[in-house]
Design a protein around this motif. Structure first.
Motif, PDB file in Angstrom:
ATOM      1  N   GLU A   1       0.721  -1.228   0.028  1.00  0.00           N
ATOM      2  CA  GLU A   1      -0.171   0.040  -0.158  1.00  0.00           C
ATOM      3  C   GLU A   1       0.890   1.356  -0.007  1.00  0.00           C
ATOM      4  OE1 GLU A   1      -3.074   0.190   2.578  1.00  0.00           O
ATOM      5  OE2 GLU A   1      -3.552  -2.282   2.595  1.00  0.00           O
ATOM      6  N   TYR A   2       2.110   1.279   0.601  1.00  0.00           N
ATOM      7  CA  TYR A   2       2.894   2.343   0.569  1.00  0.00           C
ATOM      8  C   TYR A   2       3.961   2.404  -0.602  1.00  0.00           C
ATOM      9  CZ  TYR A   2       1.897   5.150   4.698  1.00  0.00           C
ATOM     10  OH  TYR A   2       1.143   5.930   5.597  1.00  0.00           O
ATOM     11  N   ALA A   3       3.746   1.531  -1.539  1.00  0.00           N
ATOM     12  CA  ALA A   3       4.486   1.598  -2.748  1.00  0.00           C
ATOM     13  C   ALA A   3       5.018   2.880  -3.430  1.00  0.00           C
ATOM     14  CB  ALA A   3       4.123   0.770  -3.926  1.00  0.00           C
ATOM     15  N   GLN A   4       4.079   3.737  -3.209  1.00  0.00           N
ATOM     16  CA  GLN A   4       4.256   5.022  -3.762  1.00  0.00           C
ATOM     17  C   GLN A   4       5.676   5.887  -3.077  1.00  0.00           C
ATOM     18  OE1 GLN A   4       0.286   6.468  -3.513  1.00  0.00           O
ATOM     19  NE2 GLN A   4       0.456   6.834  -5.875  1.00  0.00           N
TER      20      GLN A   4
ATOM     21  N   GLU B   1      -8.513   6.067   6.021  1.00  0.00           N
ATOM     22  CA  GLU B   1      -8.485   7.366   6.112  1.00  0.00           C
ATOM     23  C   GLU B   1      -7.502   8.071   4.946  1.00  0.00           C
ATOM     24  OE1 GLU B   1      -7.998   9.272   9.861  1.00  0.00           O
ATOM     25  OE2 GLU B   1      -8.864  11.250   8.698  1.00  0.00           O
ATOM     26  N   ARG B   2      -6.485   7.230   4.894  1.00  0.00           N
ATOM     27  CA  ARG B   2      -5.207   7.324   3.998  1.00  0.00           C
ATOM     28  C   ARG B   2      -5.655   6.401   2.826  1.00  0.00           C
ATOM     29  NH1 ARG B   2       0.023   9.184   4.160  1.00  0.00           N
ATOM     30  NH2 ARG B   2      -0.364   9.308   6.536  1.00  0.00           N
ATOM     31  N   LYS B   3      -5.775   6.745   1.606  1.00  0.00           N
ATOM     32  CA  LYS B   3      -6.476   5.891   0.590  1.00  0.00           C
ATOM     33  C   LYS B   3      -5.475   5.300   0.004  1.00  0.00           C
ATOM     34  CE  LYS B   3      -9.531   8.678  -0.382  1.00  0.00           C
ATOM     35  NZ  LYS B   3     -10.252   9.778  -1.363  1.00  0.00           N
ATOM     36  N   MET B   4      -5.389   3.797  -0.225  1.00  0.00           N
ATOM     37  CA  MET B   4      -4.245   3.255  -0.998  1.00  0.00           C
ATOM     38  C   MET B   4      -4.584   3.622  -2.699  1.00  0.00           C
ATOM     39  SD  MET B   4      -5.390  -0.688  -1.062  1.00  0.00           S
ATOM     40  CE  MET B   4      -5.834  -0.960   0.531  1.00  0.00           C
ATOM     41  N   PRO B   5      -3.497   3.621  -3.452  1.00  0.00           N
ATOM     42  CA  PRO B   5      -3.573   3.999  -4.726  1.00  0.00           C
ATOM     43  C   PRO B   5      -4.559   2.722  -5.655  1.00  0.00           C
ATOM     44  CG  PRO B   5      -1.380   3.793  -4.166  1.00  0.00           C
ATOM     45  CD  PRO B   5      -2.173   3.280  -3.044  1.00  0.00           C
ATOM     46  N   GLU B   6      -5.336   3.346  -6.363  1.00  0.00           N
ATOM     47  CA  GLU B   6      -6.540   2.572  -7.078  1.00  0.00           C
ATOM     48  C   GLU B   6      -5.814   1.406  -7.579  1.00  0.00           C
ATOM     49  OE1 GLU B   6      -9.383   3.508  -6.387  1.00  0.00           O
ATOM     50  OE2 GLU B   6     -10.009   1.737  -7.613  1.00  0.00           O
ATOM     51  N   HIS B   7      -4.421   1.033  -8.343  1.00  0.00           N
ATOM     52  CA  HIS B   7      -4.011   0.041  -8.889  1.00  0.00           C
ATOM     53  C   HIS B   7      -4.000  -1.033  -7.927  1.00  0.00           C
ATOM     54  CE1 HIS B   7      -0.585   2.343  -8.393  1.00  0.00           C
ATOM     55  NE2 HIS B   7       0.174   1.051  -8.062  1.00  0.00           N
ATOM     56  N   ILE B   8      -3.451  -0.574  -6.578  1.00  0.00           N
ATOM     57  CA  ILE B   8      -3.116  -1.656  -5.449  1.00  0.00           C
ATOM     58  C   ILE B   8      -4.478  -2.141  -4.880  1.00  0.00           C
ATOM     59  CG2 ILE B   8      -2.210  -1.618  -3.267  1.00  0.00           C
ATOM     60  CD1 ILE B   8       0.097   0.317  -4.427  1.00  0.00           C
ATOM     61  N   LYS B   9      -5.475  -1.248  -5.041  1.00  0.00           N
ATOM     62  CA  LYS B   9      -6.694  -1.750  -4.427  1.00  0.00           C
ATOM     63  C   LYS B   9      -7.324  -2.691  -5.305  1.00  0.00           C
ATOM     64  CE  LYS B   9     -11.107   0.144  -2.756  1.00  0.00           C
ATOM     65  NZ  LYS B   9     -11.330   1.342  -1.976  1.00  0.00           N
ATOM     66  N   GLN B  10      -6.994  -2.427  -6.903  1.00  0.00           N
ATOM     67  CA  GLN B  10      -7.456  -3.411  -7.618  1.00  0.00           C
ATOM     68  C   GLN B  10      -6.890  -4.811  -7.366  1.00  0.00           C
ATOM     69  OE1 GLN B  10     -10.089  -2.938  -9.408  1.00  0.00           O
ATOM     70  NE2 GLN B  10     -10.429  -0.638  -8.874  1.00  0.00           N
ATOM     71  N   SER B  11      -5.539  -4.781  -7.314  1.00  0.00           N
ATOM     72  CA  SER B  11      -5.033  -5.908  -7.188  1.00  0.00           C
ATOM     73  C   SER B  11      -5.344  -6.493  -6.306  1.00  0.00           C
ATOM     74  CB  SER B  11      -3.361  -5.702  -7.147  1.00  0.00           C
ATOM     75  OG  SER B  11      -2.858  -5.511  -6.105  1.00  0.00           O
ATOM     76  N   LEU B  12      -5.752  -5.975  -4.802  1.00  0.00           N
ATOM     77  CA  LEU B  12      -6.168  -6.640  -3.651  1.00  0.00           C
ATOM     78  C   LEU B  12      -7.635  -7.176  -3.867  1.00  0.00           C
ATOM     79  CD1 LEU B  12      -5.499  -4.378  -0.686  1.00  0.00           C
ATOM     80  CD2 LEU B  12      -4.738  -6.872  -0.640  1.00  0.00           C
ATOM     81  N   MET B  13      -8.285  -6.403  -4.680  1.00  0.00           N
ATOM     82  CA  MET B  13      -9.656  -7.027  -4.914  1.00  0.00           C
ATOM     83  C   MET B  13      -9.700  -8.406  -5.691  1.00  0.00           C
ATOM     84  SD  MET B  13     -11.931  -4.893  -3.556  1.00  0.00           S
ATOM     85  CE  MET B  13     -13.154  -3.907  -4.158  1.00  0.00           C
ATOM     86  N   ALA B  14      -8.592  -8.370  -6.608  1.00  0.00           N
ATOM     87  CA  ALA B  14      -8.501  -9.227  -7.775  1.00  0.00           C
ATOM     88  C   ALA B  14      -7.875 -10.586  -6.701  1.00  0.00           C
ATOM     89  CB  ALA B  14      -7.583  -9.059  -8.607  1.00  0.00           C
ATOM     90  N   HIS B  15      -7.042 -10.280  -5.989  1.00  0.00           N
ATOM     91  CA  HIS B  15      -6.536 -11.541  -4.920  1.00  0.00           C
ATOM     92  C   HIS B  15      -7.368 -12.104  -4.325  1.00  0.00           C
ATOM     93  CE1 HIS B  15      -3.647 -13.920  -2.583  1.00  0.00           C
ATOM     94  NE2 HIS B  15      -4.511 -13.322  -1.720  1.00  0.00           N
ATOM     95  N   TYR B  16      -8.502 -11.221  -3.584  1.00  0.00           N
ATOM     96  CA  TYR B  16      -9.499 -11.976  -2.983  1.00  0.00           C
ATOM     97  C   TYR B  16     -10.772 -12.234  -3.595  1.00  0.00           C
ATOM     98  CZ  TYR B  16      -6.949 -10.580   1.222  1.00  0.00           C
ATOM     99  OH  TYR B  16      -5.956 -10.690   2.271  1.00  0.00           O
ATOM    100  N   GLY B  17     -10.635 -12.415  -5.120  1.00  0.00           N
ATOM    101  CA  GLY B  17     -11.867 -12.458  -5.797  1.00  0.00           C
ATOM    102  C   GLY B  17     -12.927 -11.587  -5.696  1.00  0.00           C
ATOM    103  N   LEU B  18     -12.599 -10.387  -5.075  1.00  0.00           N
ATOM    104  CA  LEU B  18     -13.668  -9.466  -5.140  1.00  0.00           C
ATOM    105  C   LEU B  18     -14.077  -8.652  -6.337  1.00  0.00           C
ATOM    106  CD1 LEU B  18     -12.864  -8.010  -1.776  1.00  0.00           C
ATOM    107  CD2 LEU B  18     -14.577  -9.643  -2.056  1.00  0.00           C
ATOM    108  N   ASP B  19     -13.229  -8.912  -7.426  1.00  0.00           N
ATOM    109  CA  ASP B  19     -13.437  -8.497  -8.511  1.00  0.00           C
ATOM    110  C   ASP B  19     -14.353  -9.070  -9.461  1.00  0.00           C
ATOM    111  OD1 ASP B  19     -12.009 -10.473  -8.928  1.00  0.00           O
ATOM    112  OD2 ASP B  19     -10.748  -9.671 -10.457  1.00  0.00           O
ATOM    113  N   GLN B  20     -14.742 -10.520  -9.323  1.00  0.00           N
ATOM    114  CA  GLN B  20     -15.893 -11.126  -9.768  1.00  0.00           C
ATOM    115  C   GLN B  20     -17.229 -10.671  -9.472  1.00  0.00           C
ATOM    116  OE1 GLN B  20     -14.620 -13.987 -11.415  1.00  0.00           O
ATOM    117  NE2 GLN B  20     -12.826 -13.106 -11.332  1.00  0.00           N
ATOM    118  N   PRO B  21     -18.016 -11.156 -10.345  1.00  0.00           N
ATOM    119  CA  PRO B  21     -19.423 -10.560 -10.287  1.00  0.00           C
ATOM    120  C   PRO B  21     -19.841 -11.205  -8.980  1.00  0.00           C
ATOM    121  CG  PRO B  21     -19.275 -11.719 -12.443  1.00  0.00           C
ATOM    122  CD  PRO B  21     -17.982 -11.657 -11.747  1.00  0.00           C
TER     123      PRO B  21
END
Lengths: 548, 306
Positions: A142-145, B38-58
């Motif tokens: 998460e802190y890669a930036q 509160e401190r947001k993670m970058p969008e692409h990292i969130k996407q990869s997390l979602m994908a890892h847990y299968g949350l990107d699936q229907p």
């Protein structure tokens, strides 16, 4: 007669049950308890209140203060925490370092006796491995930036650069690590204290699911290998984490603590009782209602230090009338910040006269904000709402918490009385509140920001256009330019000049209402030594000790 | 009786299935997600997390996968912690079970005798005093009683640790906190149930025949008089042993209650589901147990098939 028999009979039954309960309690359960504060002093065991249960102990996945405090005793970066001042560097794994003329190429010389807790030497290649893991597109660091300051690091994470050897970090030999940065970075040393730059032990990672494994199995006590002053001995979720002095740490002979217990205590009153009954040496916080009486009766126990954070409100500049800078100024000058910290928050917080907190060496904090009701009313009149007439009813959003409610109530009251408007309160549960803030689905929203490292840019970067943490809808081309220039400055002076100019724009446009600068309030056993006020609250536990 | 139990178990499975389905979709429809902060993670990292847990699936695919894993006994990873949901529940449930066991013992040990005495000596001091105390006990929430007990017996007297779950004695204060509140309720229910039975004709008959009073209470009255307590205990039992967020937070106990509440706050979908499933299973089991006990105690009830 019958009554008497009956009573006797019941008393006997009650007594029997009571005896059974007592016997059961004494026989059940396991082992003895933990050391208390007195035993801790004798045995060199520090008992530390640490807020919440850590989510992870993987330095490349962690994001919180709670996690930081544990990870930083288990793993040591190139630069360690200084004993007294977070502005200063202290040699960690690196015993010395140098940089080229414009501070864009840095070379670190690793100490020969730096070892992992399994005995392996800490090498430059371990750092390279760690940064490759952190930046790999498949890894959710998460802190890669933070690491984007290295040349090509961002490209590598985006997939534009396929070969990691083109990223600006290189193991020249076993003990020499060289960074090529995207530009001059005079404050690079301060960034390196952040845990996103910490190394991990490659063989341990590979042995437990590989570098992209997210189970966190390698961080469990039976697997964990670190290079810090302490090793992970026990992790009992929702009870404690116990760390023990590492037998392989290079500076172990100077250490005086044998163990540290980190207790995840979410309730401030519980923590207070634990401290009062001698189960803790240091608390994570103090219930705000207790602060006045503690300061009066036990001033030697209560400890208030400045903390690098700003409490502020965000203004949604995409919504009228907050799109008008005059309205935003009026809101800013109508607040008596001194009254808020003295009568509401009670913990010696500093009224904010700017956004970036005080305490950065050589950064001049502008004195812009203040309490001026006349000026506030004039701004509002100039904006077309004389005496608050015609001003729409707005909502101040905050996440559910007693502390935030008190502050919000006080501020709304000041606004309504000074400006003659009718502001209202709205509270939402944490995740709903975050969601609303992200989607600009609010008028005014409570916020807080804690600095990551000792440079004002950690505060100012977030208000650039399109930054994920901007959340106000505000955008200013000159501000963006200045922040970009600050990232490329060759010297500290030039860097601060750009940042100051940017902050002045922010304080002129005011998409925010800064309220106060944080403090950290703790109860501390007077026998705890080596504990100094530190702005980032980075605790060099290897220097802490306990004495009669 | 076995047919009765068998049918009830089959019904419970359907109930559980409905609960799982409703919970699965409800937590997904709540605003926010496990990774917002509160401190947001970058969008692409969130996407990869979602994908890892299968949350990107229907959602329906995720639902199917979840049910599949559930049948294998796998409750999935926790999204916000290091351990899996199975590991978290395996660690937390025994703690809550033990705490609940002690609390129940205290609740029954105090509530039943007090209720019985109050009924037998109704409208005397032996009735008024305990019943007023019980009223206070019912009104006093655990978040008030717990800190008071901790302050008095922990901080002032120093008899017990104010928090923790390490030594046998650490069980006393939290179990007493939960136990006393339930004891108050049980005492009042017991008194009511006993009074109702004591006014029945068959009691008068027994008295007329010269049956000794203690025998009337123990043999004739208790069985019927405790029926309301038994039906109360069904859901109460499930609540008592599945943990209390408040008491666990006050006394620093690593039980289920904290996991339950925190998982909902954190939008830790799998952990929410895991705790809900366990809780639902406990309630169904407790209710089934109560039904069986009621038939045994109440001569007017029969298992439908016998």
């Amino acid at each position: 007669m019958a009554m008497k028999v009956l009573l006797n009979c019941h008393f006997r039954r009650l007594a029997a049950i009571a005896a059974a309960v007592a016997a059961g309690l004494l026989l059940s359960g396991c082992g003895a308890g933990l050391p208390n504060a007195d035993q801790g002093v004798e045995q060199g065991v520090l008992l530390f209140g640490n807020g919440a249960e850590p989510k992870t102990l993987d330095p490349q996945r962690a994001t919180g203060v709670t996690e930081n405090r544990i990870i930083s005793v288990l793993i040591e970066g190139l630069i360690a925490y200084h004993l007294t001042d977070d502005n200063l560097p202290e040699p960690g794994v690196a015993e010395r370092w140098e940089h080229n003329e414009d501070a864009s190429v840095w070379t670190f010389h690793l100490r020969g006796d730096a070892r992992w807790s399994n005995g392996d030497p800490v090498t430059a290649a371990d750092f390279v491995y760690s940064y490759e893991r952190m930046l790999n597109p498949a890894f959710p660091g998460e802190y890669a930036q933070m690491l984007y300051i290295m040349e090509n690091a961002e490209g590598y994470q985006n997939g534009e650069v396929a070969d990691f050897s083109r990223v600006g970090v290189e193991a020249v030999d076993d003990k020499t690590l060289r960074f090529r940065l995207v530009g001059p970075t005079p404050y690079f040393i301060n960034m390196l204290k952040h845990y996103s730059w910490f190394p991990v032990h490659p063989p341990t990672i590979e042995a437990h699911g590989g570098r992209f494994d997210m189970s966190g199995e390698w961080t469990l006590p039976e697997n964990f290998v670190g290079n810090g002053p302490f090793t992970l001995t026990e992790w009992r979720p929702n009870q404690y984490i116990r760390v023990t002095r590492s037998p392989t740490y290079w500076d172990r002979d100077r250490m005086r603590l044998n163990e540290v217990y980190f207790f995840p205590i979410e309730d401030g009153n519980t923590e207070r009782r634990m401290f009062d009954s001698g189960l803790l040496h240091v608390t994570g916080t103090v219930p705000s209602n207790d602060i006045p009486s503690l300061r009066r009766d036990k001033p030697e126990l209560i400890n208030i230090d400045d903390y690098l954070g700003t409490y502020f409100f965000r203004l949604n500049v995409t919504r009228p009338p907050l799109d008008n800078p005059l309205v935003r100024k009026a809101l800013n000058f109508a607040i008596d910040r001194k009254a808020i910290v003295e009568r509401v928050t009670l913990g010696d917080q500093k009224p904010a006269h700017a956004f970036v907190p005080e305490g950065f060496n050589d950064y001049p904090n502008p004195r812009v904000l203040g309490y001026d009701p006349g000026r506030a009313r004039a701004y509002l009149a100039e904006a077309g709402y004389p005496g608050g007439e015609g001003f729409p009813s707005l909502y101040l959003l905050f996440n559910t918490s007693e502390g935030h409610r008190k502050i919000a109530e006080a501020v709304v009251d000041m606004w309504n009385r000074t400006l003659g408007i009718s502001m209202q309160l709205e509270n939402k549960e944490w995740k709903v509140y975050l969601d609303a803030q992200t989607h600009l689905d609010y008028d005014i929203s409570r916020s807080g920001w804690i600095g990551d490292y000792m440079d004002p840019i950690t505060f100012l970067e977030m208000f650039t256009t399109g930054n994920g943490n901007n959340d106000t809808g505000w955008s200013n081309a000159r501000y963006d330019e200045l922040i970009a220039a600050a990232f490329r400055s060759r010297t500290q002076e030039e860097h601060f000049d750009h940042l100051l100019e940017a902050e002045l724009i922010l304080l002129e446009e005011l998409p925010i209402v800064p309220l106060y600068w944080y403090t950290r309030i703790r109860l501390t056993d007077p026998r705890v030594r080596g504990w100094y006020p530190k702005l980032l609250d980075n605790r060099p536990m290897k220097h802490v000790h306990l004495a009669e | 009786m076995f047919k009765f139990i068998g049918r009830r178990v089959a019904q419970s499975v359907i109930v559980l299935f409905v609960i799982i389905t409703v919970t699965f979709f409800m937590v997904r429809f709540a605003p926010g997600d496990p990774f917002s902060a509160e401190r947001k993670m970058p969008e692409h990292i969130k996407q990869s997390l979602m994908a890892h847990y299968g949350l990107d699936q229907p959602l329906l695919v995720q639902y199917g996968r979840y049910l599949g894993n559930l049948l294998k006994g796998d409750l999935g990873p926790s999204f916000t912690g290091t351990r899996s949901v199975n590991q978290i529940l395996a660690a937390a449930f025994p703690v809550s079970l033990e705490l609940g066991g002690w609390a129940l013992l205290i609740a029954l040990g105090i509530g039943l005798p007090v209720g019985i005495v109050a009924a037998v000596f109704r409208n005397t001091l032996a009735d008024y005093i305990p019943m007023s105390m019980a009223m206070v006990g019912i009104c006093l929430p655990t978040f008030v009683l717990g800190p008071i007990l901790a302050l008095v017996f922990g901080v002032w007297l120093g008899w017990f640790n104010v928090s923790g779950w390490f030594m046998p004695l650490d069980r006393v204060l939290p179990a007493t906190t939960i136990g006393l509140v339930y004891a108050a309720v049980i005492a009042r229910i017991t008194r009511g149930g006993m009074l109702e039975v004591l006014s029945q004709d068959f009691i008068r008959t027994a008295q007329a025949k010269g049956v000794p009073f203690p025998r009337i209470i123990v043999v004739h009255t208790l069985k019927g008089g405790l029926l309301p307590v038994v039906s109360f205990l069904g859901p109460a039992l499930a609540g008592i042993i599945s943990g209390s967020f408040v008491v666990e937070t006050i006394f620093q106990i690593p039980g289920m209650g904290r996991e339950f509440v925190n998982s909902a706050f954190n939008r830790d979908y799998t952990l929410v589901l895991g705790t809900v499933i366990l809780y639902a299973a406990l309630i169904t089991a407790a209710n089934l147990l109560v039904d069986v006990v009621q038939v045994v105690l109440n001569p007017r009830l029969r298992f439908e098939d016998s």
